[in-house]
Write a protein that holds these residues in place. Structure first.
Motif, mmCIF file in Angstrom:
data_model
loop_
_atom_site.group_PDB
_atom_site.id
_atom_site.type_symbol
_atom_site.label_atom_id
_atom_site.label_comp_id
_atom_site.label_asym_id
_atom_site.label_seq_id
_atom_site.Cartn_x
_atom_site.Cartn_y
_atom_site.Cartn_z
ATOM 1 N N GLY A 1 1.148 33.990 -54.709
ATOM 2 C CA GLY A 1 2.207 35.076 -54.468
ATOM 3 C C GLY A 1 2.261 36.200 -53.545
ATOM 4 O O GLY A 1 3.111 37.025 -53.721
ATOM 5 N N TYR A 2 1.418 36.139 -52.654
ATOM 6 C CA TYR A 2 1.171 37.118 -51.739
ATOM 7 C C TYR A 2 1.764 36.517 -50.262
ATOM 8 O O TYR A 2 1.166 35.541 -49.861
ATOM 9 C CB TYR A 2 -0.227 37.547 -51.389
ATOM 10 N N ARG A 3 2.787 36.828 -49.642
ATOM 11 C CA ARG A 3 3.298 36.559 -48.436
ATOM 12 C C ARG A 3 2.750 37.142 -47.335
ATOM 13 O O ARG A 3 2.777 38.298 -46.798
ATOM 14 C CB ARG A 3 4.563 36.653 -48.000
ATOM 15 N N LEU A 4 1.465 36.456 -46.717
ATOM 16 C CA LEU A 4 0.504 37.008 -45.632
ATOM 17 C C LEU A 4 1.141 37.122 -44.304
ATOM 18 O O LEU A 4 1.329 36.223 -43.698
ATOM 19 C CB LEU A 4 -0.901 36.129 -45.930
ATOM 20 N N PRO A 5 1.182 38.351 -43.769
ATOM 21 C CA PRO A 5 1.883 38.325 -42.714
ATOM 22 C C PRO A 5 0.935 37.786 -41.329
ATOM 23 O O PRO A 5 -0.351 38.294 -41.421
ATOM 24 C CB PRO A 5 2.121 39.920 -42.380
ATOM 25 N N PRO A 6 1.285 37.346 -40.408
ATOM 26 C CA PRO A 6 0.417 36.557 -39.326
ATOM 27 C C PRO A 6 -0.278 37.833 -38.628
ATOM 28 O O PRO A 6 -1.266 37.529 -38.246
ATOM 29 C CB PRO A 6 1.508 35.842 -38.575
ATOM 30 N N VAL A 7 0.670 38.903 -38.544
ATOM 31 C CA VAL A 7 -0.186 39.919 -37.822
ATOM 32 C C VAL A 7 -1.413 40.226 -38.648
ATOM 33 O O VAL A 7 -2.257 40.775 -38.148
ATOM 34 C CB VAL A 7 0.725 41.132 -37.541
ATOM 35 N N GLU A 8 -1.561 40.341 -40.057
ATOM 36 C CA GLU A 8 -2.290 40.731 -40.742
ATOM 37 C C GLU A 8 -3.757 39.589 -40.611
ATOM 38 O O GLU A 8 -4.703 40.090 -40.204
ATOM 39 C CB GLU A 8 -2.320 40.922 -42.248
ATOM 40 N N ASP B 1 -7.720 35.555 -54.111
ATOM 41 C CA ASP B 1 -6.963 36.388 -54.418
ATOM 42 C C ASP B 1 -6.883 37.766 -53.512
ATOM 43 O O ASP B 1 -7.376 38.986 -53.852
ATOM 44 C CB ASP B 1 -6.890 36.940 -55.695
ATOM 45 N N LEU B 2 -6.140 37.741 -52.337
ATOM 46 C CA LEU B 2 -6.357 38.478 -51.334
ATOM 47 C C LEU B 2 -5.618 39.857 -51.496
ATOM 48 O O LEU B 2 -6.211 40.932 -51.640
ATOM 49 C CB LEU B 2 -5.524 38.313 -49.785
ATOM 50 N N ALA B 3 -4.441 39.766 -52.425
ATOM 51 C CA ALA B 3 -3.657 40.992 -52.749
ATOM 52 C C ALA B 3 -4.613 41.950 -53.736
ATOM 53 O O ALA B 3 -4.598 43.047 -53.618
ATOM 54 C CB ALA B 3 -2.404 40.357 -53.372
ATOM 55 N N ALA C 1 -5.418 30.065 -45.076
ATOM 56 C CA ALA C 1 -5.521 31.411 -45.860
ATOM 57 C C ALA C 1 -4.015 31.837 -46.184
ATOM 58 O O ALA C 1 -3.808 32.321 -47.292
ATOM 59 C CB ALA C 1 -6.153 32.532 -44.968
ATOM 60 N N TYR C 2 -2.927 31.557 -45.356
ATOM 61 C CA TYR C 2 -1.647 31.812 -45.488
ATOM 62 C C TYR C 2 -1.108 30.807 -46.734
ATOM 63 O O TYR C 2 -0.423 31.271 -47.653
ATOM 64 C CB TYR C 2 -0.895 31.428 -44.220
ATOM 65 N N LYS C 3 -1.645 29.649 -46.563
ATOM 66 C CA LYS C 3 -0.994 28.690 -47.709
ATOM 67 C C LYS C 3 -1.552 29.084 -49.238
ATOM 68 O O LYS C 3 -1.094 29.005 -50.179
ATOM 69 C CB LYS C 3 -1.393 27.297 -47.448
ATOM 70 N N ILE C 4 -2.844 29.530 -49.152
ATOM 71 C CA ILE C 4 -3.595 30.014 -50.342
ATOM 72 C C ILE C 4 -2.883 31.036 -50.936
ATOM 73 O O ILE C 4 -2.538 31.087 -52.255
ATOM 74 C CB ILE C 4 -5.210 30.153 -50.132
ATOM 75 N N GLN C 5 -2.293 32.084 -50.075
ATOM 76 C CA GLN C 5 -1.838 33.336 -50.547
ATOM 77 C C GLN C 5 -0.466 32.946 -50.964
ATOM 78 O O GLN C 5 0.120 33.486 -51.872
ATOM 79 C CB GLN C 5 -1.785 34.382 -49.461
ATOM 80 N N GLN C 6 0.214 32.065 -50.513
ATOM 81 C CA GLN C 6 1.681 31.526 -50.976
ATOM 82 C C GLN C 6 1.396 31.056 -52.329
ATOM 83 O O GLN C 6 2.286 31.274 -53.098
ATOM 84 C CB GLN C 6 1.973 30.294 -50.138
ATOM 85 N N LEU C 7 0.323 30.371 -52.514
ATOM 86 C CA LEU C 7 0.082 30.017 -53.945
ATOM 87 C C LEU C 7 -0.173 31.184 -54.994
ATOM 88 O O LEU C 7 0.091 31.055 -56.409
ATOM 89 C CB LEU C 7 -1.019 28.881 -54.061
#
Ligand code: GUN
Ligand code: ZN
Length: 432
Positions: A345-352, A305-307, A337-343
């Motif tokens: 509920g955090y839209r992980l920006p590519p720049v991050e 849970d990155l957020a 990582a992006y897909k896990i954050q989609q699940l």
């Protein structure tokens, strides 16, 4: 070494991006250049400016239209697990006992370890990974092979002889004392030799006795500049067993804290299933939670849970965790990582994501003054990425107009094929 000028589209981050369009967080030059000499970046900026300050007749290597970025950094990977990847298991503990603890026994043999050190660094470099923080096996010979090969190639690598003295086959265990002595010997032989860094490496609470975690804590106190790496809260059964083994601990994080291992040098692999108390304690200590997305999916361990971790002020990193992980590519790792954050509920920006794989991971290792950016004074570990590397990428790129879209294409569709050139300490590497 004579000076060289690398021309290309340069991208280097200053700080963690806070939004998809946070362009103050990075420096980007459409026609940029890096002046390199003696393994270091001397100057970076617009081509015309850097060319004007370069010596007359300087060699110019034109990498346009590729993106020139700092080499990628993988802060959690297992050197003896190349032949463990893609092993079919129900969960972490079955995977460890059935495959991993069998394979790692082979690294007692110096010849085997030397062969795999060559294969390992060849593969990392093909993927654009110029620095990794690796677990070797329990055998000192495996750490010797790892560091000897890293030194031969002038790579900045971090590694550690794994300490493990229970709950594993006899051929894969040390003792509290021999784990301490062998780690000490590895530090003395290799730390600071060429570009090598040694990390104190108790595998995880299950495979160390309290006496061994104490020995690891002693090493950490005796060598306060060294990184510490271990695993934390990856899998439910692992957590339950840990709490049985350490009944006095409040929770899994407290096991490490009680043994002097929860510090701002600690890299905590996985760190998925944490209470608010644990996240608070990790943040307060300044330790790093290392997200290992492909491994967490592959072993069914859970969704980081990155957020929430960021909200608690915990430092973060991202890594492949080969051989639990399913790809050596940090580009593929960013995609997962992006897909896990989609699940989550955090839209992980590519720049991050790209900040994390470069400067962010360098900060996690305390090495951002040497690697992870293109800033003058940094070591010249540089990659050239091609967002049109495959037919599908080329077609997709026809509609791309902004840098953050290109980064998203690179992480979503890219892999080792997008890595066109790699420089290590200023020298071009031939990618095999
Ligand atoms: N926990 C303890 N050892 C390991 C390992 O080798 N891989 C993973 N993914 N988790 C671990
Ligand atoms: Zn691991």
């Amino acid at each position: 070494m004579t000076a060289r000028l690398l021309r290309g589209r340069t991208l280097s981050f200053h700080s963690r991006p806070e939004a998809r369009d946070d362009d103050a967080s990075y420096a980007y030059e459409d026609d940029g250049a890096l002046l390199i000499e003696d393994g270091k970046i001397l100057a970076a900026g617009p081509f015309a400016e850097i060319k004007a300050q370069a010596p007359d007749g300087v060699e110019i290597i034109d990498h346009r239209p590729y993106l020139l970025m700092p080499g990628l950094i993988d802060p959690h990977i297992h050197f003896p697990q190349m032949q463990v990847t893609a092993s079919y298991a129900a969960n972490l503990l079955e995977w460890l006992n059935t495959y991993t603890f069998v394979e790692e026994q082979r690294f007692s043999d110096a010849g085997h370890a030397a062969r795999f050190a060559t294969l390992f660094f060849d593969e990392l470099l093909r993927q654009g990974t110029t620095t990794a923080t690796a677990y070797c096996s329990v055998h000192k010979a495996s750490a010797d092979a790892f560091f000897a090969e890293a030194a031969r190639r002038n790579l900045l690598m971090v590694g550690g002889k794994v300490m493990m003295d229970r709950n594993a086959p006899d051929a894969l265990t040390d003792t509290a004392q021999s784990g301490y002595d062998d780690t000490k010997a590895v530090i003395e032989t290799w730390h600071g030799k060429a570009r090598n860094h040694v990390a104190i490496t108790p595998r995880f609470a299950i495979t160390s006795t309290p006496a061994q975690l104490d020995a690891a804590g002693t090493l950490a106190r005796e060598h306060p500049d060294l990184l510490i790496q271990t695993h934390l809260s990856e899998n439910d059964a692992e957590i339950a067993y840990t709490l049985e083994l350490y009944p006095e601990a409040r929770d899994y994080t407290d096991v490490y804290a009680r043994h002097g291992l929860l510090t701002d040098k600690a890299l905590l692999g996985h760190a998925i299933h944490l209470s608010d108390r644990e996240m608070g304690a990790i943040a307060e200590a300044g330790a790093v939670a290392v997200h290992c997305p492909t491994s967490n999916l592959f072993l069914g361990s859970g969704l980081f849970d990155l957020a929430l971790i960021k909200q608690h002020g915990v430092r973060t990193a991202i890594a492949t965790d080969i051989g639990g992980g399913s790809s050596y590519s940090l580009l593929k790792t960013l995609d997962e990582a992006y897909k896990i954050q989609q699940l989550r509920g955090y839209r992980l920006p590519p720049v991050e994501n790209f900040w994390q794989a470069t400067r962010g991971n360098a900060e996690a290792l305390g090495l951002a003054d040497r690697i992870g950016t293109l800033e003058p004074g940094s070591d010249a570990d540089i990659i050239a990425l091609d967002a049109r590397a495959t037919p599908a990428m080329k077609i997709r790129m026809e509609t791309v107009t902004a840098l953050e879209e290109e980064l998203f294409v690179l992480q979503t569709l890219g892999d080792d094929r997008a890595v066109r050139h790699v420089y290590v300490a200023g020298e071009a590497i031939s990618l095999t």
